[in-house]
Design a protein around this motif. Structure first.
Motif, PDB file in Angstrom:
ATOM      1  N   ASN A  10      -9.086   2.937  -1.241  1.00 44.98           N
ATOM      2  CA  ASN A  10      -8.119   1.921  -0.816  1.00 44.98           C
ATOM      3  C   ASN A  10      -6.977   1.875  -1.820  1.00 44.98           C
ATOM      4  O   ASN A  10      -7.215   1.922  -3.028  1.00 44.98           O
ATOM      5  N   PHE A  11      -5.755   1.763  -1.320  1.00 41.49           N
ATOM      6  CA  PHE A  11      -4.604   1.589  -2.197  1.00 41.49           C
ATOM      7  C   PHE A  11      -3.475   0.932  -1.418  1.00 41.49           C
ATOM      8  O   PHE A  11      -3.487   0.905  -0.192  1.00 41.49           O
ATOM      9  N   GLU A  12      -2.518   0.379  -2.160  1.00 43.71           N
ATOM     10  CA  GLU A  12      -1.364  -0.263  -1.528  1.00 43.71           C
ATOM     11  C   GLU A  12      -0.105   0.537  -1.812  1.00 43.71           C
ATOM     12  O   GLU A  12      -0.011   1.216  -2.834  1.00 43.71           O
ATOM     13  N   VAL A  13       0.843   0.437  -0.883  1.00 44.55           N
ATOM     14  CA  VAL A  13       2.173   1.012  -1.086  1.00 44.55           C
ATOM     15  C   VAL A  13       3.195  -0.095  -0.854  1.00 44.55           C
ATOM     16  O   VAL A  13       2.927  -1.062  -0.136  1.00 44.55           O
ATOM     17  N   GLY A  14       4.353   0.065  -1.466  1.00 45.86           N
ATOM     18  CA  GLY A  14       5.390  -0.961  -1.410  1.00 45.86           C
ATOM     19  C   GLY A  14       6.128  -0.991  -0.088  1.00 45.86           C
ATOM     20  O   GLY A  14       5.857  -0.223   0.828  1.00 45.86           O
ATOM     21  N   VAL A  15       7.095  -1.882  -0.041  1.00 49.40           N
ATOM     22  CA  VAL A  15       7.884  -2.062   1.172  1.00 49.40           C
ATOM     23  C   VAL A  15       9.264  -1.454   0.938  1.00 49.40           C
ATOM     24  O   VAL A  15      10.266  -2.141   0.891  1.00 49.40           O
ATOM     25  N   ASP A  16       9.274  -0.140   0.768  1.00 48.39           N
ATOM     26  CA  ASP A  16      10.538   0.565   0.572  1.00 48.39           C
ATOM     27  C   ASP A  16      10.433   1.967   1.155  1.00 48.39           C
ATOM     28  O   ASP A  16       9.375   2.374   1.629  1.00 48.39           O
TER      29      ASP A  16
END
Length: 142
Positions: A10-16
């Motif tokens: 699991n990982f997150e990515v930004g809003v760009d």
């Protein structure tokens, strides 16, 4: 999927605009030693799903990779409860093909909404997890 416990990341990515590239790189890194996985297809599909989050939702995305013996599943969660749908193909518009591509290239795909608890609906508590839905795809291995 089989009874054997799958490997999960699991990982997150930004809003760009860098978010799709970040997701692709991380998945390729995680899957590089996994046999019978079409990395090119994984890259295309995760790019489509993360791009949809950036363009249409404007939130961070949580990417979940599940590697099992018979398939690979990728889920991209966002903060919107709006369920996306495959749009009719229009030749005069340059966008709107993402889910059609996911539908065509994956073995299975769908949308899962996260549960809303009665206390949240009543405004008594907040959901500590901001993600409201996940669009996912699966690719069979082999």
């Amino acid at each position: 999927m089989t009874d054997r416990p799958p490997h999960e990341v699991n990982f997150e990515v930004g809003v760009d605009t860098l978010a799709p590239r970040q997701a692709r790189r991380r998945l390729v890194e995680e899957l590089s030693d996994v046999p019978e996985v079409d990395l090119d297809t994984v890259e295309v599909l995760v790019s489509e799903l993360v791009t949809n989050v950036v363009r249409h939702v404007g939130s961070r995305a949580r990417v979940r990779l599940i590697i099992d013996t018979d398939c690979v599943r990728v889920e991209v969660a966002d903060t919107s409860r709006e369920v996306p749908a495959v749009r009719p193909l229009r030749r005069d518009v340059a966008t709107g093909r993402g889910l059609r591509i996911v539908e065509e290239l994956s073995d299975r795909w769908g949308v899962e909404t996260m549960p809303v608890f009665p206390s949240e609906r009543a405004g008594l508590t907040e959901n500590p997890d901001p993600y409201e839905k996940a669009v996912w795809f699966e690719l069979d291995r082999g």
